[in-house]
Design an enzyme around this catalytic site. Sequence first.
Site, PDB file in Angstrom:
ATOM      1  N   GLU A 320       0.794  -1.225   0.000  1.00  0.00           N
ATOM      2  CA  GLU A 320       0.000   0.000   0.000  1.00  0.00           C
ATOM      3  C   GLU A 320       0.832   1.284   0.000  1.00  0.00           C
ATOM      4  OE1 GLU A 320      -4.169  -1.248   1.865  1.00  0.00           O
ATOM      5  OE2 GLU A 320      -2.630  -1.115   3.415  1.00  0.00           O
TER       6      GLU A 320
HETATM    7  C1  ACM Z   1      -2.282  -5.523   3.933  1.00  0.00           C
HETATM    8  O1  ACM Z   1      -3.376  -6.006   4.297  1.00  0.00           O
HETATM    9  N1  ACM Z   1      -2.172  -4.225   3.698  1.00  0.00           N
HETATM   10  C2  ACM Z   1      -1.128  -6.362   3.746  1.00  0.00           C
END
Ligand code: ACM
Length: 680
Positions: A320
């Site tokens: 992310e």
């Molecule tokens: C995640 O759930 N951002 C690895």
Amino acid sequence: MIRALLLTALAAVASVAHAATPALMPMPAKVELSTGKLAIDGTFGVTVLAGNQIEITGPGISVPRLNRVVEQSLARVARQTGIFLAPGTKAATLRIECSPCSVTTPSLEEDESYYLDVYPSGARIQASTADGVIHGLETFLQLIQPGPDGFQVPAVHIEDWPRFAWRGLMIDASRHFIPLEVIKRNLDAMAAVKLNVFHWHLSDDQGFRAESRLFPKLQQLGSDGLFYTQAQMREVVSYASDRGIRVVPEFDIPGHTLSWFPGYPELAAAAGPFEIGRRFGVFDPVLDPSREEVYTFLDSFIGEMAALFPDPYFHIGGDEVNGKAWKQSEAVQAFAKQHGFKDTLAIQTYFNQRIQKILQKYGKTMIGWDEILGPDLPPDTVVQSWRGQESLAEAATKGYRGILSAGYYLDHGRPAAYHYGIDPLGGPAAQLTPEQAKRVLGGEACMWAELVDAETVDSRVWPRAAAIAERLWSPREIADLDSMYARLEAVSRLLEFAGVTHRASYQPMLDRLAGDRKAEPLRILADASEARGLGTGRRAHQTDTPLNRFVDAARLESESVRGLELTARRVAAAKPPDAADMASLRAQFSQWAANDARFQPLAEDNALLAEVKPLSKDLSALGVAGLRILDSLETSQPLPDDWMANETREIARLQRPSAEVLLAAVRPVKILFDELSRRK
Ligand code: ACM
């Protein structure tokens, strides 16, 4: 050792999970029950034969660990049975033969298989590693049951080995701090279901939880004082090792790093000042990949952490990264231009390559979330698939090893059956060649901590993680849902003796909501309800939002409602229905019907219970409807069309969450209602 011998036994596996088989979870590869039983009483004792010698010395022989393992097991026998085990010399009830027993710490490559034989005269566990012994002992502990003459273990021959070598549980200790004793009891529970990797998510935007001596402002300014000391982290590693569990630390970089920046703002590709994240989601500020000082810092930091965590795998997160901070930073943009990096992914790939070299220097292999699967990823990297099963198949096709977490997110609050139905070699991975499939190492259940804290984390992990543990350990053919749930309920009770509080915390949390009033009507409502999770009906607010609501107390899956569903299915299928089944449904529906009148005074002037007043009304209305449906099924007198039409709408409404819980009670009523509609 044993694996090669046992491959031929696979054919017999499918028939294992019949009713007479003890409630083992994960179900062993091969179970042959015979007649007779071994009594477990105060004389119970264990002898260990390790490395072909009773004498417990010798190079490479891991017997100190084995001794601790045996002590733990004896304590568990005592806790599970309530029997006082005689001190001093005991009978050699259980003989452990560990040969060559040369592995001193758990490792990905080791042989975890074991044989367990139980005769009326004694029991024997044979394994080639301490970790095989640990698994055999846990199976033995699951077999102890009360019988006509006291506690006993049935005579049995078990041959067992894992389907996947990487069977993990990730706990996020950043979003909410998870204290040391909670980590330890979860390690005990992991061992009980043969999970062998504790993935410790130690840093994220909301908290930096590991003590660094080189960079103390990480924990000093990044954790609100809630972090693990180095001594505690070492303690966890050793505690885990004694339970056959590897510890893989995760320091999530370059994103999810907000908690690093109050102490070290110069690491960020954005202007400060910075504060620890209090809300959840993806924050823009991330590490600056264009500055050499960042790599120097990470080199020292990783070196420091690598020394604390002996496992060769080291998790760098990598998920992310939205790229906003990099796009807004002139320095990063100039750096990208100079290197010819076209986009965020190219910059992150460069960053990963630098980190991989640092890890290599410290003897570590890189593992990261599936975003790291970019071009030129070093070949020994392990990819943790979370955004979908596709990335696991893609990684394996490209030659990378991988583990599956997509489908195993415990924080979503889905039923055990959902997770159980997801296979690391299912979905797109089903198309892999045998060579590629070997790169699928296993999977990990993930407990993200937006919505859990020290008090509630156990009940959000257990018992559902045991179903995932079975998917990762047991032969693929072990897939029957009724058998799984029956055994899950049994193992859930047993896990309490391993120390987790997923069941024990229920009543106190309800009592807290009820204050000095009797909580029973609240408990009836909670038994009929199921908490929702992240992305499935529950919203996460911020780190200091109390987790003391009805939804936090309610279970994610209601055992009692599941029992009612089974009864309702039998009633729907039989004509005439079984009288005892009818009586038990009637009793439950009557209790629901009467409950709201008892609940409303309890909820009066209680801000915490105000949100579930409508739910309580719904439960009582459902009870009334259920009774009417039972009457109609029994007498074959149809109910009026307008009532049926209204009830159809009601049932549809009740299938949607309210106060972030589901009224699970609707399910058995719907089964009966659908049958009534069919018969009309
Ligand atoms: C995640 O759930 N951002 C690895």
